[in-house]
Scaffold this active site. Structure first.
Site, PDB file in Angstrom:
ATOM      1  N   GLY A  64     -49.076 -13.978 -10.902  1.00 58.53           N
ATOM      2  CA  GLY A  64     -48.091 -13.715 -11.963  1.00 58.53           C
ATOM      3  C   GLY A  64     -47.925 -14.933 -12.855  1.00 58.53           C
ATOM      4  O   GLY A  64     -47.970 -16.059 -12.380  1.00 58.53           O
ATOM      5  N   THR A  87     -44.921 -20.714  -9.019  1.00 58.77           N
ATOM      6  CA  THR A  87     -44.395 -19.358  -8.888  1.00 58.77           C
ATOM      7  C   THR A  87     -42.881 -19.405  -9.036  1.00 58.77           C
ATOM      8  O   THR A  87     -42.241 -20.366  -8.572  1.00 58.77           O
ATOM      9  CB  THR A  87     -44.743 -18.670  -7.547  1.00 58.77           C
ATOM     10  OG1 THR A  87     -43.882 -17.533  -7.358  1.00 58.77           O
ATOM     11  CG2 THR A  87     -44.556 -19.557  -6.332  1.00 58.77           C
ATOM     12  N   ASP A  91     -41.079 -17.611  -7.385  1.00 62.92           N
ATOM     13  CA  ASP A  91     -40.548 -17.263  -6.060  1.00 62.92           C
ATOM     14  C   ASP A  91     -40.250 -18.490  -5.195  1.00 62.92           C
ATOM     15  O   ASP A  91     -39.524 -18.393  -4.212  1.00 62.92           O
ATOM     16  CB  ASP A  91     -41.538 -16.363  -5.300  1.00 62.92           C
ATOM     17  CG  ASP A  91     -41.908 -15.122  -6.081  1.00 62.92           C
ATOM     18  OD1 ASP A  91     -41.142 -14.735  -6.978  1.00 62.92           O
ATOM     19  OD2 ASP A  91     -42.972 -14.549  -5.799  1.00 62.92           O
ATOM     20  N   GLU A  94     -35.231  -8.745  -4.516  1.00 64.08           N
ATOM     21  CA  GLU A  94     -36.015  -7.499  -4.491  1.00 64.08           C
ATOM     22  C   GLU A  94     -36.579  -7.177  -3.103  1.00 64.08           C
ATOM     23  O   GLU A  94     -36.806  -6.029  -2.768  1.00 64.08           O
ATOM     24  CB  GLU A  94     -37.147  -7.549  -5.522  1.00 64.08           C
ATOM     25  CG  GLU A  94     -38.150  -8.661  -5.258  1.00 64.08           C
ATOM     26  CD  GLU A  94     -39.276  -8.727  -6.272  1.00 64.08           C
ATOM     27  OE1 GLU A  94     -39.447  -7.819  -7.084  1.00 64.08           O
ATOM     28  OE2 GLU A  94     -40.004  -9.742  -6.245  1.00 64.08           O
TER      29      GLU A  94
HETATM   30  O1  F6P Z   1     -44.814 -13.703  -7.701  1.00 65.66           O
HETATM   31  C1  F6P Z   1     -44.063 -13.634  -8.862  1.00 65.66           C
HETATM   32  C2  F6P Z   1     -43.484 -12.257  -9.024  1.00 65.66           C
HETATM   33  O2  F6P Z   1     -42.740 -12.232 -10.227  1.00 65.66           O
HETATM   34  C3  F6P Z   1     -42.627 -11.752  -7.866  1.00 65.66           C
HETATM   35  O3  F6P Z   1     -41.320 -12.260  -7.904  1.00 65.66           O
HETATM   36  C4  F6P Z   1     -42.697 -10.274  -8.069  1.00 65.66           C
HETATM   37  O4  F6P Z   1     -42.501  -9.594  -6.841  1.00 65.66           O
HETATM   38  C5  F6P Z   1     -44.097 -10.062  -8.558  1.00 65.66           C
HETATM   39  O5  F6P Z   1     -44.500 -11.298  -9.125  1.00 65.66           O
HETATM   40  C6  F6P Z   1     -44.235  -8.999  -9.622  1.00 65.66           C
HETATM   41  O6  F6P Z   1     -45.580  -8.823  -9.873  1.00 65.66           O
HETATM   42  P1  F6P Z   1     -46.206  -8.147 -11.167  1.00 65.66           P
HETATM   43  O7  F6P Z   1     -45.969  -9.058 -12.331  1.00 65.66           O
HETATM   44  O8  F6P Z   1     -47.642  -8.021 -10.832  1.00 65.66           O
HETATM   45  O9  F6P Z   1     -45.482  -6.857 -11.349  1.00 65.66           O
END
Ligand code: F6P
Length: 378
Positions: free
Chosen positions: A12, A133, A135, A230
């Protein structure tokens, strides 16, 4: 001739990626006399040999820009969708690395990217990684870049939700990203003064949340903000997931494993609606009207915070130095004020989740925040 290094961004996107690309590139070119190229769209670009030259002109003016100038993807070298089929493209990637006469590759990413980069390191490529990240769940580093910016965005959202929740006497359940880690929801929940904070590391009991909301009403505060990560799970869902994961570990035969993986997928599908379900449950059980706000990708957008620019610049310049010293198979970690190399093997061994005795949790409890657990530690 100077060394040639490649850079790619994977997983991401995150605020601070361009600041890191700029830092690696500028230090590599001006301090160490290297040349730099950037592969497009993560590991896919490396497989398809799509790259751009990152000279000083390309590296100018990108410090404050959000996203990544290189593009990104979630493709894995050993499991890539090619021509409608999932293929192991490791050999093609290793070939391209050598064909381009690269001396090193810097991979910027979160947990998944660290694993993919380690895989390529084991196939003979000179790899250095940076932890990025929102996260903040990468092991062996104090913090990842992108986290601080997302924390600011989520905190501001909670601030703004307060006035509308208060005016309408509502419960507002705000869903915050973080994958299976609670750093972002916990940090933003504490900074924004959420009344309830739910994180994956602490399975919640709906009745405990209801009781804390009703206690607020009895005290004359007839609105509540619930910040939910989430990946948060109710006690029941948590136990079910634990049980399935245990069975997956214990099961030897491939067919049995396949069934369990299927059940885990079903659980994830059910979970995708969790925040909406929880809000409805809270409305029914408290009698207070409730609303849901899902912050989603807003949290990854826009210009990086000053702290993220600083972190990305510190880690990026350290990466260039490590390449010059010939140190590979490492991630540049932030430890206190230092940027130090840590073994990628160790980084990929675990995820950094919030420990139950983390000071942020303790402080949250001390200011009266409900963490959703039935018997919180005294
Ligand atoms: O790893 C970063 C993140 O934003 C997470 O917080 C989230 O679960 C995931 O990526 C969302 O992924 P995508 O952008 O592929 O929907």
């Amino acid at each position: 001739m100077g060394k040639l290094i490649g850079i790619l961004t994977a997983g991401g996107d995150t605020p601070g990626l361009n600041a890191a690309i700029r830092a690696i590139g500028k230090a590599a070119i001006s301090v160490y006399g290297m040349e730099v190229i950037g592969f497009r769209d993560g590991f896919r670009g490396l497989m398809e040999n799509r790259f751009i030259e990152l000279d000083s002109k390309a590296l100018s003016g990108i410090l404050t820009a959000g996203g990544t100038i290189l593009g990104t993807s979630r493709d894995k070298p050993h499991k890539m969708l090619v021509g409608g089929r999932i293929m192991d493209m490791t050999d093609v990637i290793v070939d391209n690395y050598h064909k381009n006469h690269l001396d090193a590759l810097v991979c910027l990413g979160g947990g998944g990217t660290q694993k993919n980069a380690y895989h390529l390191y084991k196939h003979g490529m000179n790899i250095v990684t940076l932890p990025k990240t929102i996260d903040n769940d990468v092991a062996m580093t104090d913090i990842t870049f992108g986290f601080d910016t997302a924390l600011g965005i989520a905190t501001e959202a909670i601030d703004r939700l307060h006035s509308t929740a208060h005016s309408h006497h509502r419960i507002i359940v705000v869903e915050i990203m973080g994958h299976r880690a609670g750093w972002l929801a916990l940090g933003a929940g504490v900074s924004g003064g959420a009344d309830v904070i739910l994180i994956p590391e602490i399975p919640y009991d709906v009745n405990t949340i209801v009781e804390s909301i009703l206690a607020r009403s009895r005290a004359g505060k007839n609105f509540s903000i619930v910040a939910i990560a989430e990946g948060s799970l109710s006690k029941e869902m948590y136990n079910l997931r634990q049980e399935l994961e245990q069975r997956l570990n214990d099961t030897e035969d491939e067919k049995g494993k396949e069934h369990i993986r299927h059940d885990l997928k079903d659980l994830d599908t059910l979970h995708s609606n969790n925040t909406m379900r929880l809000a409805k449950e809270l409305e029914n059980l408290t009698g207070l009207e409730s609303r849901v706000t899902i912050l989603g990708h807003l949290q990854r957008g826009g210009s990086p915070s000053a702290a993220d620019r600083l972190l990305a610049t510190r880690l990026g310049t350290a990466a260039a130095r490590l390449i010059a010293e010939g140190k590979f198979g490492v991630m540049v970690a932030s430890k206190g004020k230092n940027a130090i190399p840590v073994s990628l093997k160790k980084v990929v061994e675990k995820k950094k989740t919030v420990p139950p005795d983390h000071p942020w949790i303790e402080s949250a409890r001390f200011v009266g925040t409900c963490m959703g657990d039935t018997n919180p530690p005294a």
